[in-house]
Design a protein around this motif. Structure first.
Motif, PDB file in Angstrom:
ATOM      1  N   HIS A 103      78.186  74.326  57.938  1.00  0.00           N
ATOM      2  CA  HIS A 103      76.944  74.958  58.373  1.00  0.00           C
ATOM      3  C   HIS A 103      75.816  73.939  58.299  1.00  0.00           C
ATOM      4  CE1 HIS A 103      75.576  75.153  54.190  1.00  0.00           C
ATOM      5  NE2 HIS A 103      76.853  75.361  53.918  1.00  0.00           N
ATOM      6  N   ARG A 104      74.663  74.332  58.786  1.00  0.00           N
ATOM      7  CA  ARG A 104      73.481  73.464  58.743  1.00  0.00           C
ATOM      8  C   ARG A 104      72.331  74.201  58.071  1.00  0.00           C
ATOM      9  NH1 ARG A 104      72.815  69.681  63.969  1.00  0.00           N
ATOM     10  NH2 ARG A 104      74.870  68.732  63.853  1.00  0.00           N
ATOM     11  N   VAL A 141      63.657  60.268  58.872  1.00  0.00           N
ATOM     12  CA  VAL A 141      62.904  59.301  58.080  1.00  0.00           C
ATOM     13  C   VAL A 141      61.869  60.007  57.206  1.00  0.00           C
ATOM     14  CG1 VAL A 141      61.331  57.337  58.189  1.00  0.00           C
ATOM     15  CG2 VAL A 141      63.299  57.435  59.712  1.00  0.00           C
ATOM     16  N   LYS A 142      61.102  60.931  57.786  1.00  0.00           N
ATOM     17  CA  LYS A 142      60.104  61.665  57.002  1.00  0.00           C
ATOM     18  C   LYS A 142      60.767  62.469  55.902  1.00  0.00           C
ATOM     19  CE  LYS A 142      56.488  62.124  60.455  1.00  0.00           C
ATOM     20  NZ  LYS A 142      55.703  63.071  61.253  1.00  0.00           N
ATOM     21  N   THR A 143      61.924  63.057  56.196  1.00  0.00           N
ATOM     22  CA  THR A 143      62.652  63.832  55.192  1.00  0.00           C
ATOM     23  C   THR A 143      63.094  62.934  54.040  1.00  0.00           C
ATOM     24  OG1 THR A 143      63.412  65.435  56.820  1.00  0.00           O
ATOM     25  CG2 THR A 143      64.690  65.270  54.795  1.00  0.00           C
ATOM     26  N   THR A 156      72.055  77.016  48.301  1.00  0.00           N
ATOM     27  CA  THR A 156      72.464  77.353  49.662  1.00  0.00           C
ATOM     28  C   THR A 156      73.762  78.149  49.660  1.00  0.00           C
ATOM     29  OG1 THR A 156      71.384  75.389  50.557  1.00  0.00           O
ATOM     30  CG2 THR A 156      73.078  76.395  51.917  1.00  0.00           C
ATOM     31  N   LEU A 157      74.728  77.694  48.882  1.00  0.00           N
ATOM     32  CA  LEU A 157      76.015  78.394  48.852  1.00  0.00           C
ATOM     33  C   LEU A 157      75.873  79.787  48.256  1.00  0.00           C
ATOM     34  CD1 LEU A 157      78.444  75.518  47.867  1.00  0.00           C
ATOM     35  CD2 LEU A 157      78.029  76.496  50.118  1.00  0.00           C
ATOM     36  N   TYR A 159      67.932  69.680  53.267  1.00  0.00           N
ATOM     37  CA  TYR A 159      67.839  68.375  53.929  1.00  0.00           C
ATOM     38  C   TYR A 159      68.085  68.507  55.430  1.00  0.00           C
ATOM     39  CZ  TYR A 159      69.249  63.921  55.794  1.00  0.00           C
ATOM     40  OH  TYR A 159      69.358  62.830  56.593  1.00  0.00           O
ATOM     41  N   GLN A 160      69.090  69.253  55.812  1.00  0.00           N
ATOM     42  CA  GLN A 160      69.431  69.378  57.226  1.00  0.00           C
ATOM     43  C   GLN A 160      68.338  70.102  58.005  1.00  0.00           C
ATOM     44  OE1 GLN A 160      73.057  71.293  56.201  1.00  0.00           O
ATOM     45  NE2 GLN A 160      74.307  69.572  56.899  1.00  0.00           N
TER      46      GLN A 160
END
Length: 58
Positions: A17-18, A32-34, A2-3, A22-23
């Motif tokens: 950031h998002r 929960v599903k994640t 990501t970075l 995972y986010q």
């Protein structure tokens, strides 16, 4: 990853950031599903690693 992607696209990689997997997944399918998806992936990779060590291809 990501970075690195943020650096290459010219975004301020040091700011909050998002954009982490995972986010994005938690926002899309729920926390929960994640968590279950990630747990399943980690268990699968652990089993694969143990199987590869058990093969002793050396």
């Amino acid at each position: 990853m990501t970075l690195l992607r943020r650096m290459l696209t010219g975004k301020r990689w040091w700011e909050a950031h998002r954009e982490h997997l995972y986010q994005r997944s938690a926002l899309r399918i729920g926390v929960v599903k994640t968590l279950y998806w990630q747990l399943g992936f980690m268990v699968s990779m652990s089993i694969l690693a143990l199987a590869l060590v058990g093969l002793d291809l050396a």
